[in-house]
Design a protein around this motif. Sequence first.
Motif, short mmCIF file in Angstrom:
data_model
loop_
_atom_site.label_atom_id
_atom_site.label_comp_id
_atom_site.label_asym_id
_atom_site.label_seq_id
_atom_site.Cartn_x
_atom_site.Cartn_y
_atom_site.Cartn_z
N UNK A 249 0.81 -1.23 0.00
CA UNK A 249 0.00 0.00 0.00
C UNK A 249 0.84 1.28 0.00
N UNK A 250 2.17 1.15 0.15
CA UNK A 250 3.05 2.32 0.24
C UNK A 250 3.19 3.00 -1.12
N UNK A 251 3.07 4.35 -1.13
CA UNK A 251 3.12 5.08 -2.41
C UNK A 251 4.15 6.19 -2.44
N UNK A 252 4.94 6.36 -1.40
CA UNK A 252 5.90 7.46 -1.35
C UNK A 252 7.20 7.14 -2.06
N UNK A 253 8.24 7.92 -1.74
CA UNK A 253 9.56 7.74 -2.34
C UNK A 253 10.43 6.83 -1.48
N UNK A 254 11.28 6.07 -2.16
CA UNK A 254 12.21 5.17 -1.49
C UNK A 254 13.62 5.73 -1.51
N UNK A 255 14.39 5.35 -0.52
CA UNK A 255 15.82 5.61 -0.49
C UNK A 255 16.47 4.44 0.22
N UNK A 274 13.72 8.13 3.18
CA UNK A 274 12.88 9.17 2.57
C UNK A 274 11.47 9.14 3.16
N UNK A 275 10.48 8.61 2.43
CA UNK A 275 9.11 8.58 2.95
C UNK A 275 8.81 7.30 3.72
N UNK A 276 9.58 6.25 3.49
CA UNK A 276 9.25 4.94 4.08
C UNK A 276 9.66 4.83 5.54
N UNK A 277 10.97 5.02 5.81
CA UNK A 277 11.52 4.89 7.17
C UNK A 277 11.14 3.55 7.79
N UNK A 278 11.55 2.49 7.08
CA UNK A 278 11.17 1.14 7.47
C UNK A 278 12.37 0.19 7.42
N UNK A 279 12.19 -0.94 8.08
CA UNK A 279 13.10 -2.08 7.92
C UNK A 279 12.23 -3.28 7.58
N UNK A 280 12.61 -3.97 6.51
CA UNK A 280 11.82 -5.08 5.99
C UNK A 280 12.52 -6.40 6.30
N UNK A 281 11.73 -7.39 6.69
CA UNK A 281 12.23 -8.74 6.95
C UNK A 281 11.76 -9.67 5.85
N UNK A 282 12.70 -10.40 5.25
CA UNK A 282 12.39 -11.41 4.24
C UNK A 282 12.81 -12.78 4.76
N UNK A 283 12.02 -13.79 4.44
CA UNK A 283 12.46 -15.18 4.62
C UNK A 283 13.16 -15.61 3.34
N UNK A 301 13.66 8.51 11.66
CA UNK A 301 13.76 8.91 10.26
C UNK A 301 15.20 8.75 9.76
N UNK A 302 15.28 8.37 8.46
CA UNK A 302 16.59 8.24 7.81
C UNK A 302 17.39 7.02 8.23
N UNK A 303 16.76 5.81 8.23
CA UNK A 303 17.51 4.62 8.62
C UNK A 303 18.57 4.28 7.59
N UNK A 304 19.79 4.49 7.91
CA UNK A 304 20.86 4.28 6.94
C UNK A 304 21.42 2.88 7.14
N UNK A 305 22.51 2.80 7.82
CA UNK A 305 23.15 1.51 8.09
C UNK A 305 22.49 0.84 9.29
N UNK A 306 22.53 -0.50 9.32
CA UNK A 306 22.09 -1.23 10.50
C UNK A 306 23.01 -2.43 10.68
N UNK A 307 22.94 -3.05 11.83
CA UNK A 307 23.77 -4.24 12.05
C UNK A 307 23.14 -5.15 13.08
N UNK A 308 23.51 -6.42 13.00
CA UNK A 308 23.15 -7.39 14.04
C UNK A 308 24.11 -7.22 15.22
#
Length: 354
Positions: A249-255, A274-283, A301-308
């Motif tokens: 359903x998301x319609x904004x801009x991605x980065x 950008x507009x999302x500000x999300x972290x996605x989990x995939x199997x 806002x602005x989730x750049x790098x992440x780590x375990x």
Amino acid sequence: MNVTLLNAQSNQVPLYVGTYTSADGSKGIYEFSFDTQTGDASLVRETSTANPSFIARTDKFLLATNEMTDGSQSLSSFSLGKDGLTFINKLGSGGSAPCHVVIGKDGTFAVVSNYLGGALDLFQLSPNGEILSKDDTKIYNGSSVNKARQESSHIHSAFFGPDNLLYVSDLGGDKIYILDIQKTDGGKFQFAEKGKINVNLGGGPRHIAFHPNGKLMYSLMEMTGDIESFKKKNGVWESYQIISMRSPEFEGKSGAADLKVSSDGRFLYSTDRIDANTITTFAISKSGKLRRIEVNSVLGKGPRNFNFSPDERFVLVGNQLTDEIVVFNRNQKTGKLTDSGKRIKASKPVCIIF
């Protein structure tokens, strides 16, 4: 009493955070003590260096890209000791806005990606981490279909594959270049071209992640919020899936910013700005295909790098625009993330390493 104390101490590991610096914000690299049991972190010290937007380390030293565009852009080296980081030296980069560094597995060289100028740099290192020389610079002159963002090559990262070759993402050229690193008779390191991979046009490849089995590679497309999957067949990487990290359903801009695969090879995670500000989990299925499980807000806002965290019980997301790292609990069976409630304050955090 001593046993408890020892256990408490053994849970503490160093956490290093690269940032964008400013007059009233960060001065450089933050070092925290992170508790792998609770997810708590306490600030130990801050080391001054300009815009250390990406950092990498060995047991002996840490390297930081100084992401500048005014002529002072460089790679800086610091020794790691009980008193923290001690500056060794720095050397200028061959392009502008150096945004990624990777250290060769034996610690004798490092590769720096420059977002501007199409330049990929190869530095020789001493055993203690001193940057001895810039041995080679490769200049790329690519372009692609998005005239606003892909007018020229933007080298965004370089990662070593399971085949020990270097995979270089060119956001501007929609290419992943494959290089070997060889040593000349004169003792200098040099790049040797081995091939290139075309990605979906207009995607803008930023970072890649390899599956532990060595036969699968995932490329993050910054501009579309997609992940393109590649499978190695007869020594050639073939594209076999493109999947969006965005909720339907998301319609904004991605980065799209970063992606990583869990060490058991069962899950992949990716961040979107950008507009999302999300972290996605995939199997990840046995065939290597991705299936989107959930899309979570990064609670900033602005989730750049992440780590375990080292045992992968936590995922730490650096929210550049809201000046903090959000610590998520990670269910290692389902892959799902939940808010731990823990926050680590840091000005413009953009790179997180343990």
